[in-house]
Design a protein around this motif. Sequence first.
Motif, short mmCIF file in Angstrom:
data_model
loop_
_atom_site.label_atom_id
_atom_site.label_comp_id
_atom_site.label_asym_id
_atom_site.label_seq_id
_atom_site.Cartn_x
_atom_site.Cartn_y
_atom_site.Cartn_z
N GLY A 1 -36.78 24.40 -17.88
CA GLY A 1 -35.41 24.64 -17.47
C GLY A 1 -34.64 23.38 -17.14
O GLY A 1 -33.48 23.45 -16.72
N THR A 2 -35.25 22.22 -17.33
CA THR A 2 -34.54 20.96 -17.03
C THR A 2 -33.70 20.48 -18.22
O THR A 2 -32.85 19.60 -18.06
CB THR A 2 -35.55 19.85 -16.64
OG1 THR A 2 -36.50 19.69 -17.70
CG2 THR A 2 -36.28 20.24 -15.36
N LEU A 3 -33.93 21.05 -19.39
CA LEU A 3 -33.12 20.76 -20.58
C LEU A 3 -32.33 22.00 -20.93
O LEU A 3 -32.89 23.09 -21.13
CB LEU A 3 -34.01 20.35 -21.76
CG LEU A 3 -33.29 19.99 -23.06
CD1 LEU A 3 -32.55 18.66 -22.91
CD2 LEU A 3 -34.28 19.91 -24.22
N HIS B 1 -31.27 29.70 -16.22
CA HIS B 1 -32.09 28.86 -17.09
C HIS B 1 -32.87 27.84 -16.26
O HIS B 1 -34.06 27.60 -16.52
CB HIS B 1 -31.20 28.15 -18.11
CG HIS B 1 -31.97 27.27 -19.06
ND1 HIS B 1 -32.80 27.77 -20.04
CD2 HIS B 1 -32.04 25.91 -19.16
CE1 HIS B 1 -33.34 26.79 -20.71
NE2 HIS B 1 -32.90 25.63 -20.19
N ARG B 2 -32.20 27.24 -15.27
CA ARG B 2 -32.89 26.27 -14.40
C ARG B 2 -34.03 26.94 -13.66
O ARG B 2 -35.08 26.32 -13.41
CB ARG B 2 -31.91 25.68 -13.38
CG ARG B 2 -30.74 24.92 -13.96
CD ARG B 2 -31.17 23.65 -14.67
NE ARG B 2 -30.03 22.81 -15.03
CZ ARG B 2 -30.03 21.92 -16.00
NH1 ARG B 2 -31.13 21.75 -16.72
NH2 ARG B 2 -28.95 21.21 -16.27
N LYS B 3 -33.85 28.20 -13.31
CA LYS B 3 -34.85 28.93 -12.51
C LYS B 3 -36.02 29.41 -13.36
O LYS B 3 -37.19 29.26 -12.99
CB LYS B 3 -34.18 30.11 -11.81
CG LYS B 3 -35.12 30.90 -10.91
CD LYS B 3 -34.36 32.04 -10.24
CE LYS B 3 -35.30 32.85 -9.33
NZ LYS B 3 -34.58 33.97 -8.66
N LYS B 4 -35.72 30.01 -14.52
CA LYS B 4 -36.76 30.66 -15.33
C LYS B 4 -37.20 29.83 -16.54
O LYS B 4 -38.27 30.06 -17.10
CB LYS B 4 -36.27 32.03 -15.80
CG LYS B 4 -36.00 33.01 -14.67
CD LYS B 4 -35.57 34.36 -15.22
CE LYS B 4 -35.35 35.37 -14.10
NZ LYS B 4 -34.91 36.69 -14.66
N GLY B 5 -36.36 28.90 -16.97
CA GLY B 5 -36.70 28.11 -18.15
C GLY B 5 -36.43 28.85 -19.45
O GLY B 5 -36.01 30.02 -19.46
N TYR C 1 -29.75 31.51 -32.14
CA TYR C 1 -30.19 32.35 -31.02
C TYR C 1 -30.85 31.49 -29.94
O TYR C 1 -31.68 30.64 -30.23
CB TYR C 1 -31.18 33.41 -31.52
CG TYR C 1 -31.68 34.33 -30.44
CD1 TYR C 1 -30.94 35.44 -30.05
CD2 TYR C 1 -32.90 34.09 -29.80
CE1 TYR C 1 -31.40 36.29 -29.05
CE2 TYR C 1 -33.36 34.93 -28.81
CZ TYR C 1 -32.61 36.03 -28.44
OH TYR C 1 -33.07 36.87 -27.45
N SER C 2 -30.46 31.74 -28.69
CA SER C 2 -30.98 30.96 -27.58
C SER C 2 -32.06 31.73 -26.83
O SER C 2 -31.91 32.91 -26.53
CB SER C 2 -29.85 30.60 -26.61
OG SER C 2 -30.38 30.04 -25.42
N GLY C 3 -33.15 31.03 -26.53
CA GLY C 3 -34.19 31.60 -25.68
C GLY C 3 -34.02 31.19 -24.24
O GLY C 3 -34.91 31.40 -23.42
N GLY C 4 -32.88 30.58 -23.93
CA GLY C 4 -32.60 30.14 -22.56
C GLY C 4 -32.01 31.25 -21.71
O GLY C 4 -31.76 32.37 -22.19
N GLY C 5 -31.79 30.94 -20.46
CA GLY C 5 -31.21 31.91 -19.54
C GLY C 5 -29.77 32.23 -19.87
O GLY C 5 -29.07 31.46 -20.53
#
Length: 405
Positions: A356-358, A320-324, A310-314
């Motif tokens: 959000g950089t990774l 994802h870059r915006k919100k992390g 499960y991903s907690g990313g965007g």
Amino acid sequence: MADNTDVIVNPKEDIVDPWTVQSSSDKGVDYEKLIEKFGSMRISDDLIKRMERVTGKPVHHFIRRGIFFSHRELEMILEKYENKQPFYLYTGRGPSSEAMHLGHLIPFICTQWLQETFEVPLVIQMTDDEKYLWKDDIKDPDQTYKLAYENAKDIIACGFDMNKTFIFSDIDYISGCPEFYKNICRIEKHVTFNQVKAIFGFNESSNIGQVSFPAIQAAPSFSSSFPLIFGGHTRVPCLIPCAIDQDPYFRMTRDVAPKLKFLKPALLHSVFFPALQGAKGKMSSSDPTSSIFLTDTQKEIEDKINKYAYSGGGATLEEHRKKGGDLDTDVSYQYLRFFLEDDAKLERLGREYKAGTLATGDLKKELIAVLQKIVGDHQAKREMVTKETVKQYMTPRRLNYTFIL
């Protein structure tokens, strides 16, 4: 021990007992509320510093990161150690399947560190009787008895000192050690049905084996259950590392101990290892997609993490870059908290993912590499465990330890 609990999806509140873990949040069980409910104590920074002071070494990262987060009377154990008085470790495994998963390793990894650090004896209970009593798909105790010996190979591969470790099947040991069975009888006589009904939720449909089983899991908490190991000493303290869902067994044990003039066991509680699908998912030995198993190939590990973790990313890379990413719900990050030993690297990965950089895919690559090594190394060590090795660990005997009380 009942170490492969069910996880119920979409509950209204957290419920934790030896058979069910029910979380109402994507972030998992609220452990602060659980500490308050169970009446245990959080492992404080001061207690960690004391452990490091008396042992002369850093605590295991499981303790440092709050994976083992709660305790009962750990101070007493440290005081015994400081005064050069003995104690022993006790943990266990409920053998319901041949293949163990990563979650099953958590108590054994910590216990191995404790044994190595404190140089103390250890008893490991294989509750083959319990799994027969609870599992409807298991039709004969011979099935769980065989599984106990298979699972012992994975436990031995964790690196326990043979000269200080006794692994036992309940079916074997109850039939072969009168002192163990006498303690079971003593516990049974001093705990009423109303008490176990209140603690464990037994009802009219519970079979009589289930009702009496808590006494069997309680008995290894008392050194008199192991006359060959402890040479007749009946008041050697016990420390039990386990997942916190096992605490009801040992609350009962601690309650009955003074009535029998035994010492109350101390406990170290761990959090729950999440399913690949997230903290509200169900991790089960019968569902190969719910976790990483110790029998998985390198390719299977890669595929499972990429497909099911499960991903907690965007939802998109742009989002994802915006919100992390959400570190509390992201399974890859949570698994790294358990298995990536490098604190600085874990902190960096978490910081970059949250910012959000990774990307999620890059975080999963990091996890895949870590787990492939852990599982691969474990498989190599298990291959070296022979039937004769298992027999040596599981033979009742005096361990290499001198007790001076």
